[in-house]
Design a protein around this motif. Structure first.
Motif, short mmCIF file in Angstrom:
data_model
loop_
_atom_site.label_atom_id
_atom_site.label_comp_id
_atom_site.label_asym_id
_atom_site.label_seq_id
_atom_site.Cartn_x
_atom_site.Cartn_y
_atom_site.Cartn_z
N GLN A 59 0.84 -1.20 0.00
CA GLN A 59 0.00 0.00 0.00
C GLN A 59 0.87 1.25 0.00
O GLN A 59 1.75 1.41 0.85
CB GLN A 59 -0.92 -0.03 1.22
N THR A 60 0.62 2.16 -0.95
CA THR A 60 1.50 3.30 -1.19
C THR A 60 1.68 4.20 0.03
O THR A 60 2.81 4.51 0.41
CB THR A 60 0.94 4.16 -2.35
N ASN A 61 0.59 4.63 0.65
CA ASN A 61 0.70 5.58 1.76
C ASN A 61 1.44 4.98 2.94
O ASN A 61 2.24 5.66 3.59
CB ASN A 61 -0.69 6.05 2.19
N TRP A 62 1.17 3.71 3.23
CA TRP A 62 1.85 3.03 4.33
C TRP A 62 3.36 3.00 4.07
O TRP A 62 4.17 3.30 4.97
CB TRP A 62 1.30 1.62 4.47
N LEU A 63 3.75 2.68 2.85
CA LEU A 63 5.17 2.62 2.51
C LEU A 63 5.83 3.99 2.60
O LEU A 63 6.91 4.14 3.17
CB LEU A 63 5.35 2.07 1.09
N ARG A 64 5.16 5.01 2.07
CA ARG A 64 5.74 6.36 2.11
C ARG A 64 5.90 6.86 3.53
O ARG A 64 6.92 7.46 3.89
CB ARG A 64 4.83 7.32 1.33
N ASP A 65 4.89 6.64 4.37
CA ASP A 65 4.93 7.14 5.74
C ASP A 65 6.07 6.51 6.54
O ASP A 65 6.69 7.19 7.37
CB ASP A 65 3.60 6.86 6.44
#
Length: 323
Positions: free
Chosen positions: A301-307
């Motif tokens: 999941q993109t947001n989880w990875l970025r955060d």
């Protein structure tokens, strides 16, 4: 095709994936996620429950309780449902939401620890909570996967011999490190029957299993904040530590090849790939503990990875594809 009446009767134990074309190193993955629990933990769960039943510890009316980051909890939820026991899983906030919902759908009761112990981390806090519950009600039966010999015996009896049958010329086996049940069972079997096979433990950076400094770990499955009581390093030939960002990259690399595996598998594959780069020409197998569906809201999941890992963990183009 088999016809079964209980979920424990099905566990595919002979499936391997050749990932050389994906990872660039000669490596076969032993896929352990094709059962109704979705992970290798079903083997240990069955062994420990049946041992407790034979010993007369687990009786009608007993309540199974266990500390788990996820996969063992799912396996015990399935066993409890099929055998008529109540089950309580004590986990922590890093456990994937889909895993918690799955345990609850199967009838399990999930208690989530929100704060880590100052010394023992989340695992220490979970263990304290389990001990307190057991002390409050004699119906609770704690299998204690961290010290239960059934945990490693399951893999001594099944996992290691299955690998040896499929790969008679095996040179090296890579095994992820959590409770060390899989690692100790396989390492003991190969030391006894095929001593020439090297067993390499793969652990998460930030884990204290092999004496490292405790650090942040957000992907459940491998690694621990308390040294595993079951671990005997004399059976281990080498250790590889893997950063979580490398775990994420390995998972996505496998997914781009059409194989959706879990975080534990990504860690093992990353560690095996780096180790094999310095040891060419070997026949190598890595144990892939689980599949990737339960990680869709985290590792994939993109947001989880970025955060957690920043914009560059996969590269901008890859993060766009993961949305």
């Amino acid at each position: 095709m088999p016809v079964i009446s209980v979920p424990l009767d099905f566990n595919e134990d002979e499936l391997y994936v050749d990932v050389r074309a994906i990872v660039g190193q000669p490596l076969f993955l032993k896929c352990e996620g094709f059962n109704f629990a979705g992970s290798i933990k079903l083997k240990a769960a069955v062994e420990m429950v049946e041992d407790a039943e034979r010993a007369g510890v687990l009786l009608p009316g007993s309540v199974l309780i266990e500390s788990s980051s996820g996969n063992l909890g799912v396996a015990l939820s399935i066993i409890a449902a099929s055998k008529g026991y109540r089950f309580v899983c004590v986990t922590d906030s890093r456990c994937n939401l889909s895993t918690r919902r799955l345990m609850e759908a199967l009838g399990g009761e999930v208690h989530v620890i929100a704060e880590p112990d100052p010394v023992g981390g989340y695992l220490g806090a979970r263990l304290d909570y389990v001990r307190a519950l057991c002390g409050s009600d004699e119906r609770y039966v704690w299998l204690n996967q961290y010290t239960n010999p059934g945990n490693w015996r399951a893999h001594y009896r099944t996992t290691a011999p299955a690998i040896a049958r499929q790969f008679p010329d095996l040179d090296v086996l890579f095994v992820g490190t959590g409770t060390t049940g899989t690692l100790m069972g396989c390492a003991r079997w190969f030391r006894h029957w095929r001593r020439e096979v090297r067993v390499v433990a793969v652990d998460s950076a930030g884990s204290v299993s092999f004496g490292g400094t405790a650090g942040r770990r957000m992907i459940p499955g491998l690694g621990t904040s308390v040294r595993p009581p079951m671990l005997d390093e004399s059976f281990v030939d080498d250790v590889v530590l893997v950063e979580e960002a490398d775990t994420v990259r390995a998972c996505h690399r496998l997914a781009r090849g059409g194989f959706l595996f879990g975080g534990s598998t990504g860690t093992v594959v990353s560690g095996a790939t780096s180790w094999l780069a310095g040891h060419p020409g070997l026949t190598a197998v890595a144990i892939a503990p689980d599949l990737g569906e339960r990680y869709l809201d985290t590792v994939y999941q993109t947001n989880w990875l970025r955060d957690l890992y920043g914009e560059d963990v996969l590269g901008a183009d890859e993060l766009t594809r993961v949305r």
